[in-house]
Design an enzyme around this catalytic site. Structure first.
Site, PDB file in Angstrom:
ATOM      1  N   ARG A 122       0.834  -1.198   0.000  1.00  0.00           N
ATOM      2  CA  ARG A 122       0.000   0.000   0.000  1.00  0.00           C
ATOM      3  C   ARG A 122       0.874   1.256   0.000  1.00  0.00           C
ATOM      4  O   ARG A 122       1.953   1.284   0.599  1.00  0.00           O
ATOM      5  CB  ARG A 122      -0.895  -0.009   1.232  1.00  0.00           C
ATOM      6  CG  ARG A 122      -1.848   1.183   1.381  1.00  0.00           C
ATOM      7  CD  ARG A 122      -2.860   1.246   0.281  1.00  0.00           C
ATOM      8  NE  ARG A 122      -4.024   2.082   0.667  1.00  0.00           N
ATOM      9  CZ  ARG A 122      -4.809   2.701  -0.193  1.00  0.00           C
ATOM     10  NH1 ARG A 122      -4.566   2.606  -1.494  1.00  0.00           N
ATOM     11  NH2 ARG A 122      -5.842   3.407   0.227  1.00  0.00           N
ATOM     12  N   THR A 419      -8.911   0.390  -9.624  1.00  0.00           N
ATOM     13  CA  THR A 419      -8.470  -0.888  -9.099  1.00  0.00           C
ATOM     14  C   THR A 419      -8.602  -2.032 -10.106  1.00  0.00           C
ATOM     15  O   THR A 419      -9.387  -1.974 -11.046  1.00  0.00           O
ATOM     16  CB  THR A 419      -9.237  -1.246  -7.807  1.00  0.00           C
ATOM     17  OG1 THR A 419      -9.215  -0.110  -6.934  1.00  0.00           O
ATOM     18  CG2 THR A 419      -8.619  -2.404  -7.093  1.00  0.00           C
ATOM     19  N   ASP A 466      -7.725   8.629  -0.219  1.00  0.00           N
ATOM     20  CA  ASP A 466      -8.427   7.625   0.586  1.00  0.00           C
ATOM     21  C   ASP A 466      -8.375   7.972   2.073  1.00  0.00           C
ATOM     22  O   ASP A 466      -9.082   7.357   2.872  1.00  0.00           O
ATOM     23  CB  ASP A 466      -7.822   6.233   0.366  1.00  0.00           C
ATOM     24  CG  ASP A 466      -8.271   5.604  -0.938  1.00  0.00           C
ATOM     25  OD1 ASP A 466      -9.248   6.096  -1.526  1.00  0.00           O
ATOM     26  OD2 ASP A 466      -7.646   4.621  -1.379  1.00  0.00           O
ATOM     27  N   SER A 491      -8.047   1.272   2.877  1.00  0.00           N
ATOM     28  CA  SER A 491      -8.399   0.820   1.525  1.00  0.00           C
ATOM     29  C   SER A 491      -9.576  -0.144   1.590  1.00  0.00           C
ATOM     30  O   SER A 491      -9.776  -0.846   2.585  1.00  0.00           O
ATOM     31  CB  SER A 491      -7.201   0.111   0.887  1.00  0.00           C
ATOM     32  OG  SER A 491      -7.575  -0.531  -0.317  1.00  0.00           O
ATOM     33  N   SER A 492     -10.346  -0.173   0.496  1.00  0.00           N
ATOM     34  CA  SER A 492     -11.440  -1.149   0.362  1.00  0.00           C
ATOM     35  C   SER A 492     -11.006  -2.414  -0.367  1.00  0.00           C
ATOM     36  O   SER A 492     -11.820  -3.325  -0.538  1.00  0.00           O
ATOM     37  CB  SER A 492     -12.614  -0.522  -0.395  1.00  0.00           C
ATOM     38  OG  SER A 492     -13.190   0.522   0.343  1.00  0.00           O
ATOM     39  N   GLY A 514     -13.604  -1.464  -7.879  1.00  0.00           N
ATOM     40  CA  GLY A 514     -14.840  -0.708  -7.710  1.00  0.00           C
ATOM     41  C   GLY A 514     -14.954   0.092  -6.439  1.00  0.00           C
ATOM     42  O   GLY A 514     -16.063   0.392  -5.999  1.00  0.00           O
ATOM     43  N   GLY A 515     -13.826   0.467  -5.801  1.00  0.00           N
ATOM     44  CA  GLY A 515     -13.911   1.271  -4.596  1.00  0.00           C
ATOM     45  C   GLY A 515     -14.619   0.528  -3.479  1.00  0.00           C
ATOM     46  O   GLY A 515     -14.451  -0.677  -3.289  1.00  0.00           O
TER      47      GLY A 515
END
Length: 608
Positions: A122, A419, A466, A491-492, A514-515
């Site tokens: 990340r 993503t 984010d 993060s998702s 897709g967030g």
């Protein structure tokens, strides 16, 4: 003297064999020569897709045919899942630049048949970042897209360094050969696909970057058309250097200087990224979170990823509710199940907004993230769900899964997107799920050519958006996911591996793009595959259903009007919208490995 010499030779032989057993790493003698496909398989438009397989040796699924083919060729040459993931990600940097790349970050879950490991690539905030990074001079949050398309949004990229770390432990082919597919395609060019063309047509701010404008658009300012052969000489040079050396090519020297220069001299809103930030970045290995659910163990990424905890809260809350009549009605999720799923999502996202952030800066409730998914706690949360009406927008408050050392405020929801996901199983007993991202489509809208002076290059992330734009709430209580120096934004991303509870044998690898919707898509797919016993492609074909606490979004034209009306009568604020999708999955069945890819995107599955 004969006996000692014999013993010495035997000892040396045993030492050599012992060393070989301990180091099943790179087989430098392995021959690999990338074969460019004669034609790119047709892809791009929404289409019906069939499950692919079963395969006996290996399988790979990605969001682009050329990336899948690169992973396939690496696996066919005896490469490991990690080897294939590196080749895939380098090709995605080239052919799907709007979604992921070496200028962004990633989470990777790896299973070697016995043990699950989690690798964190990340992005991080620069060492000079301040809490008010995204506040204007009046102390108000910047408009979201204004913050995205700026130097301030760029975090230190981590994907390449993370992959290098994982390759050192699980790689079988030499590092250098894994870059051959992307270098070849960058030199020769590749046909612009429907996905890239549509993304280019849907963005305006990318044209504001002079380098990106000249590379991705025609002289008339139009997005490159489908089928246009796009070469990327700058990326070919950069990847060739990385192949010959290592990830330090990106983090030091000419490439790093270009990244920092582009960020610090952004014409609208400069950032503060420094050379030292790039040089000192480290990928982390974290303890994976593995949670029992039904007959399975679902393994996902711990914070700063919020995906696994939120998915397992949703699934755990559903499991605490009385049995429903049926999940599916006429091959679609029924009203009762949809209501429960949406209410569980509201409750889970309320906890997500208060508690989850980089664990180096934020303590887990009660000192243990697993308390957020403990059965007793989820039973308390499930008791808040009423069968006859919704909690409604803003009606779900965070719970108290454990005593926290610091009181955190709830973070307001912010957009998330972009993503790409990769799932791979190799012939050596390894499997992985890797999700990577630039943030929004095309990241910060900054194209770096690495100082090569050539056209093209790679895009920089906007991962720092984010973070919460506001560091505190109106009462001055700090928000856990606020900006801090060196911090990794929440993060998702939800790379997921499922194993049998008793044997740890692989069941599935999956994830999505897709967030925040990644979380709902992954949770729904797990229910469909493992609870409703749908085939893997059937599970990915199901319509999207999301809420983060406010309005409910159903995929347009997928549900009958009666379903929408029934949800509205329960108090849900229902809207329909198109869903970009991006699910990828591989399921191990009695017949072998079966792969599937989201019909809304251009991905494909291959294997043997």
């Amino acid at each position: 003297m004969v006996i000692p010499i014999v013993r010495l030779c035997a000892a040396m032989l045993l030492l050599t064999l012992f060393t070989l057993l301990l180091v099943p790493t790179v087989r430098a003698e392995t021959a690999f020569q990338y074969q460019r496909p004669d034609a790119t398989p047709p892809a791009g438009a929404e289409s019906e897709k069939a499950p692919v397989g079963p395969f006996q040796r290996f399988a790979v699924t990605t969001a682009h045919p050329l990336a899948t083919d690169a992973g396939y060729q690496i696996l066919a040459a005896g490469g490991s899942a990690i080897d294939a993931a590196i080749a895939v990600q380098m090709v995605l940097t080239l052919v799907e630049p709007q979604s992921s790349g070496i200028g962004g970050g990633s989470f990777l879950m790896h299973h070697d048949g016995e043990e699950v490991r989690a690798y964190d690539g990340r992005e991080t905030a620069p060492s000079s970042a301040k809490e008010g990074l995204f506040l204007d001079q009046e102390g108000e949050p910047l408009a979201f897209m204004k913050a995205v398309a700026s130097g301030r949004s760029v975090g230190v990229p981590g994907t390449l360094r993370m992959l290098e770390t994982a390759h050192g432990e699980h790689g079988r082919l030499p590092w250098a050969v894994l870059f051959e597919p992307a270098i070849t395609l960058a030199d020769d060019g590749f046909p612009v696909g429907a996905g890239l063309h549509a993304s280019l047509a849907d963005t305006e701010t990318l044209r504001d970057d002079a380098q990106a404008s000249g590379f991705f658009f025609t002289e008339q300012g139009e997005p490159l058309p489908e089928g246009h052969r796009l070469k990327n000489p700058a990326l070919a040079v950069i990847l060739q250097r990385v192949a010959e050396q290592d990830s330090s090519v990106l983090h030091t020297g000419e490439v790093a200087e270009d990244i920092v220069g582009r960020v610090q001299h952004h014409p609208a809103i400069p950032g503060s990224l420094r050379l030292e930030d790039l040089a000192t970045y480290t990928a982390k290995e974290r303890e994976p979170l593995c949670s029992d659910w039904q007959d399975y163990r679902v393994c996902g990424f711990p914070p700063p990823a919020s995906g696994h905890l939120t998915v397992m809260q949703i699934l755990g809350i559903l499991a605490q509710l009385p049995p429903s009549k049926a999940g599916l009605e006429d091959e679609l999720p029924g009203v009762e199940w949809l209501h429960r799923f949406l209410e569980a999502s509201r409750l889970a996202f309320a906890d997500r907004g208060r508690y989850i952030a980089d664990p180096a800066f934020v303590e887990a409730p009660g000192g243990d993230w697993s308390l957020m998914i403990a059965p007793d706690y989820l039973a308390e949360r499930a008791a808040l769900i009423e069968a006859t009406h919704s909690l409604g927008s803003g009606g779900a408050s965070p719970g108290n899964p454990g005593v926290v050392a610091t009181a955190w405020a709830v973070q307001p929801m912010q957009p998330e997107a972009g993503t790409s996901h990769i799932s791979i199983v190799d012939e050596h007993g390894n499997a992985l799920a890797m999700t990577s991202s630039l943030g929004q489509a095309f990241g910060a809208r900054i194209l770096s050519n690495g100082g090569t002076g050539m056209p093209g290059g790679f895009l920089l992330n906007n991962a720092l958006t984010d973070f919460s734009f506001t560091p505190t709430d109106d009462q001055g209580t700090p928000i856990a996911n606020r900006v801090e120096p060196g911090k990794r934004p929440r993060s998702s991303m939800t790379p997921t591996l499922v194993v049998e509870r008793d044997s740890d044998a692989l069941v599935a690898s999956l994830g999505s793009r897709g967030g925040a919707a990644i979380i709902h898509d992954t949770a729904r797919s797990l229910v469909a595959m493992l609870d409703w016993s749908l085939g893997v492609q059937q599970a990915l074909d199901l319509p999207h259903v999301t809420t983060t606490g406010g309005a409910v979004f159903l995929e347009a034209d997928r549900f009958p009007p009666a379903t929408l009306q029934a949800l509205r009568e329960l108090g849900h604020e229902v809207e329909e919208r198109d869903a970009a999708g991006g699910l990828q999955a591989i399921r191990r069945t009695e017949e072998g490995l079966v792969g599937a890819t989201d019909p809304r995107r251009e991905g494909v599955v291959r294997g043997e």
